[in-house]
Design a protein around this motif. Sequence first.
Motif, short mmCIF file in Angstrom:
data_model
loop_
_atom_site.label_atom_id
_atom_site.label_comp_id
_atom_site.label_asym_id
_atom_site.label_seq_id
_atom_site.Cartn_x
_atom_site.Cartn_y
_atom_site.Cartn_z
N SER A 111 -19.80 21.57 -4.33
CA SER A 111 -19.55 20.37 -3.52
C SER A 111 -20.39 20.44 -2.25
O SER A 111 -21.00 21.49 -1.95
CB SER A 111 -18.07 20.29 -3.12
OG SER A 111 -17.76 21.35 -2.23
N GLY A 112 -20.36 19.35 -1.51
CA GLY A 112 -21.09 19.32 -0.25
C GLY A 112 -20.53 20.29 0.76
O GLY A 112 -21.26 21.08 1.37
N ALA A 113 -19.21 20.26 0.93
CA ALA A 113 -18.59 21.14 1.93
C ALA A 113 -18.87 22.61 1.60
O ALA A 113 -19.11 23.41 2.50
CB ALA A 113 -17.10 20.89 2.00
N VAL A 116 -22.32 23.45 2.71
CA VAL A 116 -22.34 23.63 4.18
C VAL A 116 -21.71 24.97 4.55
O VAL A 116 -22.22 25.70 5.40
CB VAL A 116 -21.60 22.47 4.88
CG1 VAL A 116 -21.43 22.74 6.37
CG2 VAL A 116 -22.34 21.15 4.67
N TYR A 139 -21.11 14.36 10.32
CA TYR A 139 -20.08 14.66 9.32
C TYR A 139 -20.64 15.71 8.37
O TYR A 139 -21.72 15.54 7.82
CB TYR A 139 -19.70 13.39 8.55
CG TYR A 139 -18.61 13.62 7.54
CD1 TYR A 139 -17.27 13.56 7.90
CD2 TYR A 139 -18.92 13.94 6.22
CE1 TYR A 139 -16.26 13.79 6.98
CE2 TYR A 139 -17.92 14.18 5.29
CZ TYR A 139 -16.59 14.10 5.67
OH TYR A 139 -15.59 14.33 4.76
N HIS A 140 -19.86 16.79 8.15
CA HIS A 140 -20.36 17.87 7.30
C HIS A 140 -19.35 18.34 6.27
O HIS A 140 -19.66 19.27 5.52
CB HIS A 140 -20.83 19.03 8.17
CG HIS A 140 -21.90 18.62 9.15
ND1 HIS A 140 -23.20 18.38 8.76
CD2 HIS A 140 -21.84 18.35 10.47
CE1 HIS A 140 -23.90 18.00 9.82
NE2 HIS A 140 -23.11 17.96 10.87
N GLY A 141 -18.15 17.74 6.25
CA GLY A 141 -17.19 18.12 5.22
C GLY A 141 -15.86 18.52 5.80
O GLY A 141 -15.66 18.49 7.01
N GLU A 191 -27.67 16.04 10.38
CA GLU A 191 -28.04 15.12 9.29
C GLU A 191 -29.31 14.38 9.72
O GLU A 191 -29.31 13.81 10.82
CB GLU A 191 -26.95 14.08 9.06
CG GLU A 191 -25.62 14.61 8.59
CD GLU A 191 -24.49 13.60 8.87
OE1 GLU A 191 -24.27 12.71 8.05
OE2 GLU A 191 -23.85 13.72 9.93
N GLU A 196 -21.82 9.15 7.27
CA GLU A 196 -20.44 8.79 7.57
C GLU A 196 -20.30 8.15 8.96
O GLU A 196 -19.51 7.24 9.17
CB GLU A 196 -19.61 10.08 7.50
CG GLU A 196 -18.13 9.90 7.33
CD GLU A 196 -17.75 9.36 5.97
OE1 GLU A 196 -18.49 9.57 4.99
OE2 GLU A 196 -16.71 8.69 5.90
N ASP A 224 -28.57 18.90 6.91
CA ASP A 224 -27.54 18.48 5.97
C ASP A 224 -28.02 17.21 5.27
O ASP A 224 -28.00 16.11 5.83
CB ASP A 224 -26.22 18.23 6.71
CG ASP A 224 -25.10 17.81 5.75
OD1 ASP A 224 -25.41 17.41 4.61
OD2 ASP A 224 -23.92 17.88 6.14
N ILE A 226 -26.78 16.18 2.35
CA ILE A 226 -25.79 15.95 1.29
C ILE A 226 -25.72 14.47 0.94
O ILE A 226 -25.59 14.11 -0.22
CB ILE A 226 -24.44 16.54 1.73
CG1 ILE A 226 -24.53 18.06 1.58
CG2 ILE A 226 -23.27 15.97 0.93
CD1 ILE A 226 -23.51 18.85 2.32
N GLN A 227 -25.86 13.62 1.93
CA GLN A 227 -25.85 12.18 1.66
C GLN A 227 -27.26 11.60 1.55
O GLN A 227 -27.52 10.71 0.75
CB GLN A 227 -25.06 11.45 2.76
CG GLN A 227 -24.70 10.04 2.39
CD GLN A 227 -23.58 9.47 3.25
OE1 GLN A 227 -23.58 8.31 3.53
NE2 GLN A 227 -22.61 10.26 3.65
N LYS A 252 -23.78 15.69 -3.60
CA LYS A 252 -23.62 14.30 -4.06
C LYS A 252 -24.51 13.93 -5.26
O LYS A 252 -24.11 14.09 -6.39
CB LYS A 252 -23.87 13.34 -2.91
CG LYS A 252 -22.73 13.36 -1.87
CD LYS A 252 -22.87 12.19 -0.92
CE LYS A 252 -21.90 12.23 0.24
NZ LYS A 252 -20.53 11.88 -0.12
C1 PLP Z 1 -23.67 14.57 5.36
C2 PLP Z 1 -22.50 15.12 4.60
N1 PLP Z 1 -22.24 16.43 4.65
C3 PLP Z 1 -21.22 16.98 3.95
C4 PLP Z 1 -20.38 16.20 3.18
C5 PLP Z 1 -19.23 16.83 2.44
O1 PLP Z 1 -19.46 16.76 1.07
P1 PLP Z 1 -18.22 16.86 0.03
O2 PLP Z 1 -17.38 15.65 0.22
O3 PLP Z 1 -18.88 16.94 -1.32
O4 PLP Z 1 -17.49 18.12 0.36
C6 PLP Z 1 -20.61 14.82 3.11
C7 PLP Z 1 -19.71 13.96 2.33
O5 PLP Z 1 -19.60 12.78 2.55
C8 PLP Z 1 -21.69 14.26 3.84
O6 PLP Z 1 -21.95 12.94 3.81
#
Ligand code: PLP
Length: 392
Positions: A111-113, A116, A139-141, A191, A196, A224, A226-227, A252
Amino acid sequence: MTVGAYDLAQIQQLETDHQPPLYAKRAIALVRGEGPCLFDSDGRRYLDAMSNYGVAILGHADAEFAAALTEQLQTLATGHQSFYSDVRAELLREIAEIAPTGLKRYFLSNSGAEAVEAAIKFARVATGRPNLVAAKRGYHGRTLGALAATADQKYRAPFEPLAPNATHVSFNDVNALAAAVDDQTAAILLEPIQGEGGIWPASPEYLQSAREVATSRGALLIADEIQTGFRTGAPWAISASGVVPDILVTAKALGNGFPIGLTMCTEAISAAIPAGTHGTTFGASPLACRAAIVTLRALRERDFYARSAALGAALMERVAGIGSTKVRQVRGRGMMIGVELKERVTPTLRSLQERGVLVLPAGPTTLRLLPPLIWEEQQADEFIAAAESILR
Ligand SMILES: Cc1ncc(COP(=O)(O)O)c(C=O)c1O
């Protein structure tokens, strides 16, 4: 009762009875997807302008993706990283082809979190320092480490005290960033486009300055993605600034719906991580790796990077061209678009849903579009027609 036999009321009842009340739910149940469309339990069709928060980058029920995963399920689904895997080896080769220069080691998770979390642990071990500098609105999780880096009190406050210690500075403010980084900073975590928080692109100068500040103070720079990953016209949004981070995380879209997280780092960081100090049971399974291989190949072979850059730019121009007095600003890159309103976003989201278009919020006043990259002119026209009727 079997799956597929429930009506909306029964689905709602079961979820309400058995889940913690964590989500403000929309009053539809999504039961099927096909290309750029989703269908609810009453058979109603929606245009998908959110791809499940940026996940379904190839749209829904992609035939090639489904066939590859079916084949993998019939071959080998699960496998721990203490054994070698042919599928994992091939994914690592694919990742190496798109990795920013110098990022040669890849930790795979779910997963993203988690991506991170690994990045924070790697940065702390590699630098021997405890702290993070991250950005306001970032936003990082939601795991405790990733949550420490996330700025919004809404997510943080109920779980404090959080470790590690993170300072949050104003985004795109070079001086604030420089003032916050000291000899206890393990990493700057940013990011390249805040998702978010409201689709706020970092200026190239800000990212370049973050790189310089990190290097000069002995801290690491973590991007980051992830998005942002794969949807801004290139694999990585940070590439447009010419900056190469020390660690890059993504998740993602990488698995197009199959959970997977990726933490990329340099050889030097990788060499500092003692064997056995981090790991995951599910991460980098043959099934997850196969999903990512098919996704990465599709992105490359179907020319999605160039197409999404062009379609996204045209879409932003057309939204701005509606000339709505409700719209404050349209911003973003490729297929990551924010439409900031002068009012709260929920009524507009609701109206779009009633018109058969599913869009996300990003913060209280911004509409967030994260469409699948398979959108063509036809889907853009459909979105604009709906947006025009609501925003005018
Ligand atoms: C930039 C960013 N980092 C981390 C995350 C966390 O990812 P996850 O929801 O897969 O844990 C998200 C999720 O929206 C995100 O947008």
